[in-house]
Scaffold this motif. Structure first.
Motif, PDB file in Angstrom:
ATOM      1  N   HIS A   1       0.871  -1.167   0.055  1.00  0.00           N
ATOM      2  CA  HIS A   1      -0.064  -0.011   0.028  1.00  0.00           C
ATOM      3  C   HIS A   1       0.867   1.202   0.129  1.00  0.00           C
ATOM      4  O   HIS A   1       1.944   1.186   0.368  1.00  0.00           O
TER       5      HIS A   1
ATOM      6  N   MET B   1      -5.435   5.686   1.462  1.00  0.00           N
ATOM      7  CA  MET B   1      -4.313   4.702   0.977  1.00  0.00           C
ATOM      8  C   MET B   1      -4.833   3.554   0.062  1.00  0.00           C
ATOM      9  O   MET B   1      -6.168   3.547  -0.246  1.00  0.00           O
TER      10      MET B   1
ATOM     11  N   HIS C   1       3.445   1.059   3.067  1.00  0.00           N
ATOM     12  CA  HIS C   1       3.237  -0.015   4.102  1.00  0.00           C
ATOM     13  C   HIS C   1       3.014  -1.223   3.458  1.00  0.00           C
ATOM     14  O   HIS C   1       2.212  -1.442   2.356  1.00  0.00           O
TER      15      HIS C   1
ATOM     16  N   MET D   1       0.313  -4.200   3.934  1.00  0.00           N
ATOM     17  CA  MET D   1      -1.279  -4.191   4.860  1.00  0.00           C
ATOM     18  C   MET D   1      -1.591  -5.560   4.947  1.00  0.00           C
ATOM     19  O   MET D   1      -1.621  -6.244   4.036  1.00  0.00           O
TER      20      MET D   1
END
Ligand code: CU
Length: 158
Positions: A76, A87, A109, A111
């Motif tokens: 993400h 996001m 990041h 997820m």
């Protein structure tokens, strides 16, 4: 006698670190400081943060991630859209030659969806990163209550 014991202890503590550094070196990519934030037991998702460093002459690309801790793991990114933070999933993340990409709060990041069990501080879980050239690289992700000092989100400074 006391100093000899201290040295022996240092040697003992350093051994796993050396072993893991060697393991990373063979993959050509260095995964630094992976961590995940402890979430309330009811939270269905969690995020994993880390840093990927590429000390080689060729670019690589992170294509996918997976973990036995969750049903699904996605890459993400956070984006600003119409003044809102959102996001969204990205298909891949480019890792430039002699560069580094940070997966951090308010940025890229990993997820996790469908957690098999709540993530509690003190636990670790395995995460496998699949790179176009380096192949699969597995890291152990510790669950922390708060961000490690080096990754304190600059967005939160007042
Ligand atoms: Cu996300």
């Amino acid at each position: 006698m006391k100093s000899i014991n201290a040295l022996a202890l240092v040697a003992l503590l350093c051994t796993p670190l050396l072993a893991s550094a060697h393991e990373h070196a063979t993959t050509r990519l260095q995964i630094d400081q992976p961590w995940s934030r402890e979430m309330p037991p009811s939270a269905p998702t969690a995020a994993v943060y880390l840093s990927v460093r590429n000390d080689t002459d060729s670019a690589d690309r992170l294509l996918a991630v997976d973990t036995p801790a969750a049903a699904k793991a996605e890459l993400h990114e956070h984006i600003h859209q119409n003044g809102l933070m959102k996001m969204q999933q990205v298909a891949s993340v480019d890792i430039p030659a002699h560069g580094a990409v940070a997966f951090a709060p308010m940025a890229y990041h990993v997820m996790l969806f469908g957690l098999k069990a709540p993530l509690k501080a003190g636990q670790t879980f395995a995460l496998t990163l699949h790179f176009e050239h380096a192949g699969a690289v597995q890291v152990e992700v510790p669950v922390l209550k708060d961000a490690p000092a080096a990754q304190d989100a600059p967005a939160h400074s007042h």
